[in-house]
Design an enzyme around this catalytic site. Structure first.
Site, PDB file in Angstrom:
ATOM      1  N   ASN A   1      -4.451 -10.201   2.994  1.00  0.00           N
ATOM      2  CA  ASN A   1      -4.952 -10.164   4.027  1.00  0.00           C
ATOM      3  C   ASN A   1      -4.738  -9.243   5.269  1.00  0.00           C
ATOM      4  OD1 ASN A   1      -7.315 -11.505   5.784  1.00  0.00           O
ATOM      5  ND2 ASN A   1      -5.703 -12.573   7.330  1.00  0.00           N
TER       6      ASN A   1
ATOM      7  N   GLY B   1     -17.521  -4.955   7.471  1.00  0.00           N
ATOM      8  CA  GLY B   1     -17.358  -4.729   6.806  1.00  0.00           C
ATOM      9  C   GLY B   1     -16.703  -3.540   6.480  1.00  0.00           C
TER      10      GLY B   1
ATOM     11  N   MET C   1     -14.287 -14.433   6.795  1.00  0.00           N
ATOM     12  CA  MET C   1     -13.203 -15.260   7.832  1.00  0.00           C
ATOM     13  C   MET C   1     -13.510 -17.005   7.039  1.00  0.00           C
ATOM     14  SD  MET C   1     -12.647 -13.485   9.920  1.00  0.00           S
ATOM     15  CE  MET C   1     -12.291 -14.268  11.690  1.00  0.00           C
TER      16      MET C   1
ATOM     17  N   HIS D   1      -5.041  -8.698   8.849  1.00  0.00           N
ATOM     18  CA  HIS D   1      -5.007  -9.191  10.318  1.00  0.00           C
ATOM     19  C   HIS D   1      -5.439  -8.279  11.417  1.00  0.00           C
ATOM     20  CE1 HIS D   1      -5.396 -12.486  12.636  1.00  0.00           C
ATOM     21  NE2 HIS D   1      -4.226 -12.555  13.865  1.00  0.00           N
TER      22      HIS D   1
HETATM   23  C1  GAR Z   1     -10.972  -6.522  11.025  1.00  0.00           C
HETATM   24  O1  GAR Z   1     -10.618  -6.431  12.495  1.00  0.00           O
HETATM   25  C2  GAR Z   1     -10.095  -7.178   9.985  1.00  0.00           C
HETATM   26  O2  GAR Z   1      -8.721  -7.565  10.893  1.00  0.00           O
HETATM   27  C3  GAR Z   1     -10.641  -9.153  11.161  1.00  0.00           C
HETATM   28  O3  GAR Z   1     -11.669  -9.456  11.245  1.00  0.00           O
HETATM   29  C4  GAR Z   1     -12.077  -8.110  10.978  1.00  0.00           C
HETATM   30  C5  GAR Z   1     -13.218  -7.495  10.330  1.00  0.00           C
HETATM   31  O4  GAR Z   1     -13.632  -6.184  10.283  1.00  0.00           O
HETATM   32  N1  GAR Z   1     -10.032  -9.550  10.414  1.00  0.00           N
HETATM   33  C6  GAR Z   1      -9.199 -11.634  10.578  1.00  0.00           C
HETATM   34  O5  GAR Z   1      -9.623 -11.247  12.017  1.00  0.00           O
HETATM   35  C7  GAR Z   1      -8.907 -12.460  10.268  1.00  0.00           C
HETATM   36  N2  GAR Z   1      -7.896 -13.482  10.217  1.00  0.00           N
HETATM   37  P1  GAR Z   1     -15.201  -5.312   9.061  1.00  0.00           P
HETATM   38  O6  GAR Z   1     -15.725  -6.738   8.464  1.00  0.00           O
HETATM   39  O7  GAR Z   1     -15.256  -4.013  10.168  1.00  0.00           O
HETATM   40  O8  GAR Z   1     -13.891  -4.748   8.494  1.00  0.00           O
END
Ligand code: GAR
Length: 200
Positions: free
Chosen positions: A107, A11, A90, A109
Protein backbone atom coordinates in the site's frame (compact mmCIF):
# COMPACT_ATOMS: atom_id res chain seq x y z
CA UNK A 1 5.78 -10.51 -12.80
CA UNK A 2 2.05 -9.95 -12.96
CA UNK A 3 0.51 -7.44 -10.58
CA UNK A 4 -3.05 -6.32 -9.80
CA UNK A 5 -3.61 -2.64 -9.04
CA UNK A 6 -6.58 -1.83 -6.79
CA UNK A 7 -8.00 1.70 -6.97
CA UNK A 8 -10.88 3.85 -5.76
CA UNK A 9 -10.18 7.28 -7.18
CA UNK A 10 -8.32 9.39 -9.69
CA UNK A 11 -5.47 6.93 -10.24
CA UNK A 12 -2.41 9.15 -10.63
CA UNK A 13 -0.36 6.41 -8.99
CA UNK A 14 -1.82 3.87 -11.39
CA UNK A 15 -0.83 6.17 -14.26
CA UNK A 16 2.81 6.23 -13.16
CA UNK A 17 2.81 2.44 -12.78
CA UNK A 18 1.41 2.13 -16.30
CA UNK A 19 4.05 4.44 -17.74
CA UNK A 20 7.08 3.44 -15.67
CA UNK A 21 6.47 -0.32 -15.38
CA UNK A 22 3.71 -1.73 -17.60
CA UNK A 23 4.72 0.15 -20.77
CA UNK A 24 8.44 -0.31 -20.14
CA UNK A 25 9.00 -3.80 -21.48
CA UNK A 26 12.42 -3.95 -19.79
CA UNK A 27 10.77 -3.78 -16.33
CA UNK A 28 9.41 -7.35 -16.54
CA UNK A 29 6.27 -6.11 -14.73
CA UNK A 30 2.81 -6.37 -16.22
CA UNK A 31 -0.37 -4.88 -14.76
CA UNK A 32 -2.60 -7.89 -15.42
CA UNK A 33 -5.78 -6.35 -14.01
CA UNK A 34 -7.10 -3.17 -12.39
CA UNK A 35 -9.89 -3.58 -9.84
CA UNK A 36 -11.99 -0.71 -8.48
CA UNK A 37 -14.63 -0.65 -5.77
CA UNK A 38 -16.13 2.43 -7.45
CA UNK A 39 -17.63 2.34 -10.92
CA UNK A 40 -16.91 6.04 -11.44
CA UNK A 41 -13.23 5.97 -10.45
CA UNK A 42 -11.26 7.89 -13.06
CA UNK A 43 -8.51 5.30 -12.63
CA UNK A 44 -10.66 2.86 -14.64
CA UNK A 45 -10.44 5.17 -17.65
CA UNK A 46 -6.66 5.28 -17.34
CA UNK A 47 -6.52 1.47 -17.31
CA UNK A 48 -8.83 1.14 -20.31
CA UNK A 49 -6.74 3.67 -22.25
CA UNK A 50 -3.75 1.38 -21.67
CA UNK A 51 -5.80 -1.71 -22.69
CA UNK A 52 -5.56 -3.25 -19.23
CA UNK A 53 -8.53 -5.43 -18.14
CA UNK A 54 -10.70 -3.80 -15.46
CA UNK A 55 -13.29 -5.07 -13.00
CA UNK A 56 -15.57 -3.25 -10.59
CA UNK A 57 -16.22 -5.01 -7.28
CA UNK A 58 -18.59 -3.05 -5.03
CA UNK A 59 -19.10 -3.79 -1.34
CA UNK A 60 -22.85 -3.11 -1.73
CA UNK A 61 -23.18 -6.14 -4.03
CA UNK A 62 -22.11 -8.56 -1.29
CA UNK A 63 -23.76 -9.75 1.90
CA UNK A 64 -20.56 -9.30 3.89
CA UNK A 65 -16.97 -8.19 3.53
CA UNK A 66 -15.56 -11.72 3.48
CA UNK A 67 -17.55 -12.35 0.28
CA UNK A 68 -16.35 -9.02 -1.16
CA UNK A 69 -12.74 -10.03 -0.46
CA UNK A 70 -13.39 -13.47 -1.99
CA UNK A 71 -14.49 -11.89 -5.25
CA UNK A 72 -11.27 -9.86 -5.39
CA UNK A 73 -9.32 -13.00 -4.58
CA UNK A 74 -11.04 -14.75 -7.47
CA UNK A 75 -9.65 -12.15 -9.89
CA UNK A 76 -6.19 -12.32 -8.33
CA UNK A 77 -6.12 -16.06 -8.99
CA UNK A 78 -7.73 -15.79 -12.43
CA UNK A 79 -5.05 -13.36 -13.63
CA UNK A 80 -2.17 -15.23 -11.93
CA UNK A 81 -1.21 -12.16 -9.95
CA UNK A 82 1.88 -12.34 -7.75
CA UNK A 83 1.66 -8.93 -6.05
CA UNK A 84 -1.45 -6.93 -5.07
CA UNK A 85 -0.77 -3.18 -5.29
CA UNK A 86 -3.16 -0.84 -3.48
CA UNK A 87 -3.06 2.59 -5.15
CA UNK A 88 -5.60 4.83 -3.48
CA UNK A 89 -7.86 1.83 -2.69
CA UNK A 90 -9.99 3.00 0.21
CA UNK A 91 -11.42 -0.31 1.48
CA UNK A 92 -9.97 -2.49 4.24
CA UNK A 93 -9.60 -6.25 3.89
CA UNK A 94 -10.71 -8.83 6.43
CA UNK A 95 -8.00 -10.89 8.21
CA UNK A 96 -8.45 -14.11 6.13
CA UNK A 97 -7.66 -12.22 2.90
CA UNK A 98 -4.61 -10.53 4.43
CA UNK A 99 -3.35 -13.85 5.80
CA UNK A 100 -3.84 -15.56 2.43
CA UNK A 101 -1.69 -12.93 0.70
CA UNK A 102 0.79 -12.27 3.50
CA UNK A 103 3.69 -10.09 2.25
CA UNK A 104 2.06 -10.01 -1.18
CA UNK A 105 -0.08 -6.87 -0.68
CA UNK A 106 1.51 -3.42 -0.61
CA UNK A 107 0.00 0.00 0.00
CA UNK A 108 1.04 3.61 -0.49
CA UNK A 109 -0.01 6.04 2.24
CA UNK A 110 0.52 9.83 2.09
CA UNK A 111 2.14 10.27 5.52
CA UNK A 112 5.24 9.16 7.35
CA UNK A 113 3.66 6.21 9.18
CA UNK A 114 3.04 5.50 12.00
CA UNK A 115 1.94 9.16 12.00
CA UNK A 116 -1.54 9.89 10.71
CA UNK A 117 -2.98 6.54 9.60
CA UNK A 118 -6.58 6.30 8.43
CA UNK A 119 -8.87 7.99 5.97
CA UNK A 120 -7.89 11.70 6.21
CA UNK A 121 -4.12 11.56 6.41
CA UNK A 122 -3.19 14.83 4.71
CA UNK A 123 -5.82 16.88 6.58
CA UNK A 124 -4.63 15.30 9.84
CA UNK A 125 -1.00 16.15 8.96
CA UNK A 126 -1.86 19.82 8.39
CA UNK A 127 -4.10 20.07 11.45
CA UNK A 128 -1.33 18.71 13.69
CA UNK A 129 1.14 21.34 12.51
CA UNK A 130 4.09 19.04 11.76
CA UNK A 131 6.89 20.52 9.66
CA UNK A 132 7.84 17.37 7.77
CA UNK A 133 5.32 15.23 5.88
CA UNK A 134 5.87 12.41 3.40
CA UNK A 135 4.90 9.09 1.94
CA UNK A 136 5.16 5.49 3.12
CA UNK A 137 5.07 2.27 1.12
CA UNK A 138 4.33 -0.72 3.34
CA UNK A 139 3.14 -4.31 3.38
CA UNK A 140 -0.49 -4.67 4.44
CA UNK A 141 -1.19 -6.51 7.68
CA UNK A 142 -4.42 -7.09 9.60
CA UNK A 143 -4.65 -3.57 11.05
CA UNK A 144 -5.00 -0.15 9.46
CA UNK A 145 -1.74 1.21 7.98
CA UNK A 146 0.39 -0.76 10.47
CA UNK A 147 2.23 -3.26 8.25
CA UNK A 148 6.03 -3.48 7.87
CA UNK A 149 7.44 -0.35 6.23
CA UNK A 150 9.36 -0.86 2.99
CA UNK A 151 10.31 2.73 2.11
CA UNK A 152 9.56 6.33 3.02
CA UNK A 153 10.27 9.72 1.54
CA UNK A 154 9.88 13.11 3.24
CA UNK A 155 8.70 16.52 2.02
CA UNK A 156 8.48 19.85 3.88
CA UNK A 157 5.19 21.31 5.07
CA UNK A 158 5.04 25.01 4.17
CA UNK A 159 3.19 27.66 6.18
CA UNK A 160 1.19 28.48 3.08
CA UNK A 161 0.07 24.89 2.44
CA UNK A 162 -3.52 23.80 2.16
CA UNK A 163 -4.55 20.15 1.81
CA UNK A 164 -4.29 20.21 -1.97
CA UNK A 165 -0.85 21.83 -2.22
CA UNK A 166 0.61 19.50 0.41
CA UNK A 167 -0.97 16.41 -1.17
CA UNK A 168 0.42 17.46 -4.57
CA UNK A 169 3.93 17.70 -3.11
CA UNK A 170 3.55 14.29 -1.45
CA UNK A 171 2.24 12.74 -4.66
CA UNK A 172 5.37 13.78 -6.56
CA UNK A 173 7.29 11.54 -4.13
CA UNK A 174 4.68 8.74 -4.31
CA UNK A 175 5.06 8.61 -8.06
CA UNK A 176 8.82 8.10 -7.73
CA UNK A 177 8.81 5.72 -4.77
CA UNK A 178 6.00 3.30 -5.65
CA UNK A 179 7.35 2.06 -9.01
CA UNK A 180 10.80 1.72 -7.43
CA UNK A 181 9.50 -0.46 -4.58
CA UNK A 182 7.58 -2.68 -7.01
CA UNK A 183 10.77 -3.20 -8.99
CA UNK A 184 12.60 -4.20 -5.77
CA UNK A 185 9.82 -6.70 -5.05
CA UNK A 186 9.99 -8.15 -8.57
CA UNK A 187 13.77 -8.49 -8.25
CA UNK A 188 13.32 -10.46 -5.02
CA UNK A 189 15.20 -7.82 -3.04
CA UNK A 190 12.73 -7.41 -0.15
CA UNK A 191 13.25 -9.53 2.94
CA UNK A 192 10.75 -9.25 5.80
CA UNK A 193 12.15 -9.91 9.29
CA UNK A 194 9.36 -9.29 11.79
CA UNK A 195 8.54 -5.58 11.51
CA UNK A 196 11.67 -4.83 9.52
CA UNK A 197 11.94 -4.94 5.76
CA UNK A 198 15.49 -5.29 4.48
CA UNK A 199 16.13 -4.03 0.95
CA UNK A 200 18.94 -6.23 -0.36
C1 GAR B 1 -2.66 8.72 -2.79
O1 GAR B 1 -2.13 9.92 -2.30
C2 GAR B 1 -2.46 7.61 -1.77
O2 GAR B 1 -1.31 7.78 -1.01
C3 GAR B 1 -3.70 7.75 -0.93
O3 GAR B 1 -4.72 8.03 -1.85
C4 GAR B 1 -4.18 8.79 -2.92
C5 GAR B 1 -4.66 8.19 -4.23
O4 GAR B 1 -4.28 8.99 -5.30
N1 GAR B 1 -3.94 6.54 -0.22
C6 GAR B 1 -4.43 6.49 1.01
O5 GAR B 1 -4.76 7.48 1.64
C7 GAR B 1 -4.58 5.09 1.58
N2 GAR B 1 -4.85 5.13 2.98
P1 GAR B 1 -4.39 8.48 -6.79
O6 GAR B 1 -5.79 7.90 -6.96
O7 GAR B 1 -4.20 9.73 -7.61
O8 GAR B 1 -3.31 7.46 -7.02
Amino acid sequence: MKIAVLVSGSGTNLQTLIEQLHQDKTSGIQIAVVISDRRKAYALKRAKRASIPTHVVKTQDFENRVDFDAEISRFIEQYNVELVVLAGFMKLFQPPFVRKYQNRIINVHPTLLPAFPGAHPVADTLAYGVKIAGVTVHFVDEDVDTGPIIAQSAVPVLDTDDEESLHDRIQVEEHKLYPEVIKWYAQGRLKVEGRKVIVQ
